[in-house]
Design an enzyme around this catalytic site. Structure first.
Site, PDB file in Angstrom:
ATOM      1  N   SER A  24       0.722  -1.238   0.238  1.00  0.00           N
ATOM      2  CA  SER A  24      -0.220  -0.160  -0.265  1.00  0.00           C
ATOM      3  C   SER A  24       1.035   1.215  -0.431  1.00  0.00           C
ATOM      4  O   SER A  24      -0.174   2.258  -0.329  1.00  0.00           O
ATOM      5  CB  SER A  24      -0.852   0.161   1.388  1.00  0.00           C
ATOM      6  OG  SER A  24      -0.335  -0.149   2.102  1.00  0.00           O
ATOM      7  N   ASN A 111      -1.686  -3.101  12.908  1.00  0.00           N
ATOM      8  CA  ASN A 111      -3.937  -3.006  12.320  1.00  0.00           C
ATOM      9  C   ASN A 111      -3.987  -1.263  13.948  1.00  0.00           C
ATOM     10  O   ASN A 111      -4.337  -0.797  13.136  1.00  0.00           O
ATOM     11  CB  ASN A 111      -4.427  -3.913  13.602  1.00  0.00           C
ATOM     12  CG  ASN A 111      -3.814  -4.681  13.014  1.00  0.00           C
ATOM     13  OD1 ASN A 111      -3.178  -4.828  11.607  1.00  0.00           O
ATOM     14  ND2 ASN A 111      -4.126  -6.877  13.232  1.00  0.00           N
ATOM     15  N   THR A 156     -39.733  28.153  -9.416  1.00  0.00           N
ATOM     16  CA  THR A 156     -39.994  26.875  -9.460  1.00  0.00           C
ATOM     17  C   THR A 156     -40.358  25.789 -10.134  1.00  0.00           C
ATOM     18  O   THR A 156     -40.963  26.469 -11.432  1.00  0.00           O
ATOM     19  CB  THR A 156     -41.673  26.363  -8.129  1.00  0.00           C
ATOM     20  OG1 THR A 156     -42.547  26.720  -8.766  1.00  0.00           O
ATOM     21  CG2 THR A 156     -40.933  27.534  -7.288  1.00  0.00           C
ATOM     22  N   HIS A 157     -39.740  24.149 -10.328  1.00  0.00           N
ATOM     23  CA  HIS A 157     -39.991  23.729 -11.225  1.00  0.00           C
ATOM     24  C   HIS A 157     -39.777  24.105 -12.877  1.00  0.00           C
ATOM     25  O   HIS A 157     -39.584  24.003 -13.793  1.00  0.00           O
ATOM     26  CB  HIS A 157     -41.664  23.362 -12.123  1.00  0.00           C
ATOM     27  CG  HIS A 157     -42.286  22.996 -10.741  1.00  0.00           C
ATOM     28  ND1 HIS A 157     -42.646  21.483 -10.334  1.00  0.00           N
ATOM     29  CD2 HIS A 157     -42.552  23.826  -9.982  1.00  0.00           C
ATOM     30  CE1 HIS A 157     -43.648  21.518  -9.207  1.00  0.00           C
ATOM     31  NE2 HIS A 157     -43.567  22.849  -8.920  1.00  0.00           N
ATOM     32  N   SER A 278     -14.644  27.335 -26.686  1.00  0.00           N
ATOM     33  CA  SER A 278     -14.265  25.655 -27.459  1.00  0.00           C
ATOM     34  C   SER A 278     -13.597  25.723 -28.693  1.00  0.00           C
ATOM     35  O   SER A 278     -13.596  26.349 -29.497  1.00  0.00           O
ATOM     36  CB  SER A 278     -15.957  25.773 -27.921  1.00  0.00           C
ATOM     37  OG  SER A 278     -16.076  24.893 -29.121  1.00  0.00           O
ATOM     38  N   LYS A 284     -18.518  30.812 -28.358  1.00  0.00           N
ATOM     39  CA  LYS A 284     -18.137  30.444 -27.208  1.00  0.00           C
ATOM     40  C   LYS A 284     -17.948  30.459 -25.805  1.00  0.00           C
ATOM     41  O   LYS A 284     -16.407  30.536 -25.957  1.00  0.00           O
ATOM     42  CB  LYS A 284     -18.186  28.531 -27.295  1.00  0.00           C
ATOM     43  CG  LYS A 284     -19.410  27.640 -28.027  1.00  0.00           C
ATOM     44  CD  LYS A 284     -20.398  27.837 -27.103  1.00  0.00           C
ATOM     45  CE  LYS A 284     -20.833  26.621 -26.677  1.00  0.00           C
ATOM     46  NZ  LYS A 284     -21.761  25.710 -26.171  1.00  0.00           N
ATOM     47  N   ASN A 286     -17.532  28.876 -21.920  1.00  0.00           N
ATOM     48  CA  ASN A 286     -18.128  28.453 -21.419  1.00  0.00           C
ATOM     49  C   ASN A 286     -17.569  27.752 -19.863  1.00  0.00           C
ATOM     50  O   ASN A 286     -16.336  28.036 -19.426  1.00  0.00           O
ATOM     51  CB  ASN A 286     -17.695  26.695 -21.839  1.00  0.00           C
ATOM     52  CG  ASN A 286     -18.029  26.231 -23.573  1.00  0.00           C
ATOM     53  OD1 ASN A 286     -19.772  26.797 -23.194  1.00  0.00           O
ATOM     54  ND2 ASN A 286     -17.786  25.471 -24.072  1.00  0.00           N
ATOM     55  N   GLU A 291     -19.073  22.758 -13.938  1.00  0.00           N
ATOM     56  CA  GLU A 291     -19.192  21.665 -14.691  1.00  0.00           C
ATOM     57  C   GLU A 291     -18.726  20.782 -13.882  1.00  0.00           C
ATOM     58  O   GLU A 291     -19.318  19.520 -14.135  1.00  0.00           O
ATOM     59  CB  GLU A 291     -19.386  21.602 -16.020  1.00  0.00           C
ATOM     60  CG  GLU A 291     -21.238  22.642 -16.987  1.00  0.00           C
ATOM     61  CD  GLU A 291     -19.837  21.912 -18.619  1.00  0.00           C
ATOM     62  OE1 GLU A 291     -21.400  22.319 -19.048  1.00  0.00           O
ATOM     63  OE2 GLU A 291     -18.578  22.760 -18.974  1.00  0.00           O
ATOM     64  N   TYR A 318      -9.439  -6.386  12.823  1.00  0.00           N
ATOM     65  CA  TYR A 318      -8.363  -6.219  10.836  1.00  0.00           C
ATOM     66  C   TYR A 318      -8.963  -7.128  10.602  1.00  0.00           C
ATOM     67  O   TYR A 318      -8.715  -8.950  10.129  1.00  0.00           O
ATOM     68  CB  TYR A 318      -7.096  -6.216  11.466  1.00  0.00           C
ATOM     69  CG  TYR A 318      -6.217  -5.607  10.203  1.00  0.00           C
ATOM     70  CD1 TYR A 318      -6.606  -3.908  10.453  1.00  0.00           C
ATOM     71  CD2 TYR A 318      -5.191  -5.660   9.715  1.00  0.00           C
ATOM     72  CE1 TYR A 318      -6.045  -3.433   9.040  1.00  0.00           C
ATOM     73  CE2 TYR A 318      -5.153  -5.903   8.197  1.00  0.00           C
ATOM     74  CZ  TYR A 318      -5.174  -4.289   7.738  1.00  0.00           C
ATOM     75  OH  TYR A 318      -4.991  -3.890   7.730  1.00  0.00           O
ATOM     76  N   GLN A 323      -7.304  -1.854   4.094  1.00  0.00           N
ATOM     77  CA  GLN A 323      -6.234  -0.973   3.694  1.00  0.00           C
ATOM     78  C   GLN A 323      -6.720  -0.168   2.105  1.00  0.00           C
ATOM     79  O   GLN A 323      -5.813   0.769   2.482  1.00  0.00           O
ATOM     80  CB  GLN A 323      -4.963  -2.212   3.054  1.00  0.00           C
ATOM     81  CG  GLN A 323      -3.970  -1.582   2.403  1.00  0.00           C
ATOM     82  CD  GLN A 323      -2.391  -2.209   1.870  1.00  0.00           C
ATOM     83  OE1 GLN A 323      -2.066  -2.545   2.818  1.00  0.00           O
ATOM     84  NE2 GLN A 323      -2.812  -2.903   0.695  1.00  0.00           N
ATOM     85  N   LYS A 326      -8.104   3.803   2.295  1.00  0.00           N
ATOM     86  CA  LYS A 326      -7.254   5.272   2.284  1.00  0.00           C
ATOM     87  C   LYS A 326      -7.719   5.388   0.530  1.00  0.00           C
ATOM     88  O   LYS A 326      -8.015   6.948   0.823  1.00  0.00           O
ATOM     89  CB  LYS A 326      -6.317   4.478   2.584  1.00  0.00           C
ATOM     90  CG  LYS A 326      -5.336   4.713   4.003  1.00  0.00           C
ATOM     91  CD  LYS A 326      -4.466   4.524   4.121  1.00  0.00           C
ATOM     92  CE  LYS A 326      -4.335   2.277   4.791  1.00  0.00           C
ATOM     93  NZ  LYS A 326      -5.819   1.807   5.187  1.00  0.00           N
TER      94      LYS A 326
HETATM   95  N1  ARG Z   1      -1.288  -1.694   5.189  1.00  0.00           N
HETATM   96  C1  ARG Z   1      -2.768  -1.905   5.945  1.00  0.00           C
HETATM   97  C2  ARG Z   1      -3.309  -0.627   6.235  1.00  0.00           C
HETATM   98  O1  ARG Z   1      -3.703   0.575   4.824  1.00  0.00           O
HETATM   99  C3  ARG Z   1      -1.987  -2.282   7.426  1.00  0.00           C
HETATM  100  C4  ARG Z   1      -0.557  -3.418   7.537  1.00  0.00           C
HETATM  101  C5  ARG Z   1      -1.473  -4.107   8.222  1.00  0.00           C
HETATM  102  N2  ARG Z   1      -1.316  -5.264   8.213  1.00  0.00           N
HETATM  103  C6  ARG Z   1      -1.423  -6.589   8.499  1.00  0.00           C
HETATM  104  N3  ARG Z   1      -0.761  -7.846   8.084  1.00  0.00           N
HETATM  105  N4  ARG Z   1      -1.721  -6.653   9.822  1.00  0.00           N
HETATM  106  O2  ARG Z   1      -4.946  -1.347   6.373  1.00  0.00           O
END
Ligand code: ARG
Length: 458
Positions: A24, A111, A156-157, A278, A284, A286, A291, A318, A323, A326
């Site tokens: 990660s 974790n 309205t509408h 454009s 144009k 725009n 948008e 966990y 992971q 994120k």
């Molecule tokens: N990279 C993991 C995460 O983003 C954290 C690592 C946890 N890995 C593990 N083997 N317990 O959640």
């Protein structure tokens, strides 16, 4: 391949594809700062509790501070072959200070570490988001305050309805954004709970002091259940849900402005510096920025769905699936910050087309409700008044006349209660001024709202 935190139990090397697939580091490197700050607090606590020797604790803190400097100075060496940012930092620390580094991970797991990192990241981002939102509110308020005399036809509408002050309209945006702020700030309460010490998921037999770490890191409270601490990402869902609602608000504002900037409405002009052209149609201008703001709801809602579905049906404690929380979280936060940043500037580059607007206010159907209320004040029931004005509007359309163009005798045919006072209410300013209810578009009430927002947003 970087060294693993767990290599020795394995009888052979992991496959390179497996390493690449599970890593990660490509995205969690942005947690580096928080990971180090969390580790510093943890190392101090380990020393204070004599779980590791004081001098090792001091050495670790020193090494981590040096790494922190590298991160903030852009000199930190991210190792693309590391499993994650936590491993990357551990390895660099070991290179820097040697053996003592291997004591840092005592009474801790990635974790609880990763849960801590995300919470620290989010606490800081939430503060940024709130600041951006306040800036946007101020930018909108400024436009409202410099156009307090401007009345526009309201819809309205998407059909012509009644006149409203444009400042009243703009204040409606500020109200919604305020609720977004409150929602995000409320979510922060659930973020502000310190998870470190949960370790893998069951806690530890070593005499850690979680309260000390909490204070060091500036969290409000401690998580009270180690399994919950590493299992849940509901605090991420809350932020993403709040951002999705906010993006829906922003898309509505963008849509209003897009409509208003068309030739057909012509209520506003957006400065060239915030428009695009454009490649084929030379004439144009725009509103692409608006948008893209409108379109970003899809992106942010997608991020919410992504984490929601990721969480659904996961067993407790966990799991590596977590992971994947994120990338969508980072994407939503980044997208929203970009939107808010440009929206603040865009609002400062809007000109209200007063003349064009006043032309549209000649449409007297805008005043039909005012005439109804005029008749109600003369003693008619709502239903009767509505019927009379309905006939009046239709009659004028048939004869291609305006209501104000009818003589008093002609008007009296619709109702003998009508007197010459009716001519005074057939204009936009009278229409807004006649409003009385709290929260309405009455200029005095709106002026009061403007002043009160001015104070609140200071
Ligand atoms: N990279 C993991 C995460 O983003 C954290 C690592 C946890 N890995 C593990 N083997 N317990 O959640």
């Amino acid at each position: 391949m970087a060294k693993k935190l767990w290599g020795t139990r394995f009888s052979k090397k992991t496959n390179a594809l497996a390493d690449k697939f599970t890593s990660s580091i490509a995205f969690d490197q942005r947690l580096a700062k928080y990971d180090i700050l969390g580790s510093i607090a943890h190392a101090k606590m380990l020393g204070k509790q004599k779980i590791i020797p004081q001098k090792d604790s001091r050495q670790i803190v020193k090494g981590l501070n040096a790494l922190l400097k590298d991160v903030t100075g852009g000199k930190f060496k991210f190792d693309s072959s590391a499993e994650d940012i936590h491993s990357n930092i551990q390895e660099l620390l070991a290179k820097k200070i040697g053996e003592a580094a291997h004591k840092l991970h005592t009474a801790r797991s990635r974790n609880d570490q990763v849960a801590l990192d995300i919470k620290m990241y989010l606490k800081s981002e939430v503060d940024d988001l709130i600041e951006y939102l306040a800036q946007l509110q101020k930018s909108i308020l400024k436009l409202a305050k410099s156009n307090t005399q401007v009345v526009i036809p309201g819809y309205t509408h998407l059909q012509v309805a009644q006149p409203v002050l444009i400042s009243h309209y703009l204040l409606s945006y500020i109200e919604g954004l305020e609720r977004d702020k409150i929602r995000i700030l409320d979510a922060k309460k659930r973020i502000d709970v310190m998870p470190l010490g949960a370790c893998a998921f069951s806690g530890t037999g070593l005499p850690i002091d979680r309260e000390f770490v909490r204070k060091e890191l500036g969290f409000k409270t401690l998580t009270a259940n180690s399994i919950d601490s590493v299992s849940d990402r509901d605090f991420i869902l809350e932020v993403l849900a709040s951002l999705t609602i906010l993006s829906v608000h922003l898309s509505r504002i963008a849509e209003d402005l897009i409509l208003w900037s068309t030739k057909e409405f012509n209520f506003i002009d957006i400065d060239f510096s915030f428009c695009t052209g454009s490649s084929i149609m030379p004439h144009k201008k725009n509103p692409d920025i608006l948008e893209l703001i409108r379109g970003s709801v899809g992106k942010i809602h997608g991020d919410l769905s992504s984490v929601m579905i990721l969480m659904k049906g996961l067993p407790s404690s966990y799991n590596r699936d977590l992971q994947l929380d994120k990338p969508p979280l980072f994407d939503a936060v980044d997208t929203m910050k970009n939107i808010l940043e440009i929206f603040v500037e865009l609002f400062a580059n809007i000109i209200i087309e007063k003349e064009a607007i006043s032309g549209k206010l000649q449409d007297e159907s805008l005043f039909s409700v005012d005439i109804v209320e005029y008749l109600i004040k003369k003693g008619l029931s709502y239903r009767k008044a509505h019927d009379i004005v309905g006939r009046m509007v239709r009659g004028c359309l048939d004869k291609k006349k305006t209501i104000s163009g009818l003589s008093l005798a002609e008007l009296k045919k619709y109702s003998p209660l009508i007197d010459s006072g009716i001519y005074k209410i057939l204009n936009a300013w009278a229409s807004v001024s006649l409003k009385k209810s709290f929260g309405s578009t009455n200029p005095k009430l709106v002026a009061w709202q403007l002043a009160s927002w001015q104070k609140r947003l200071k």
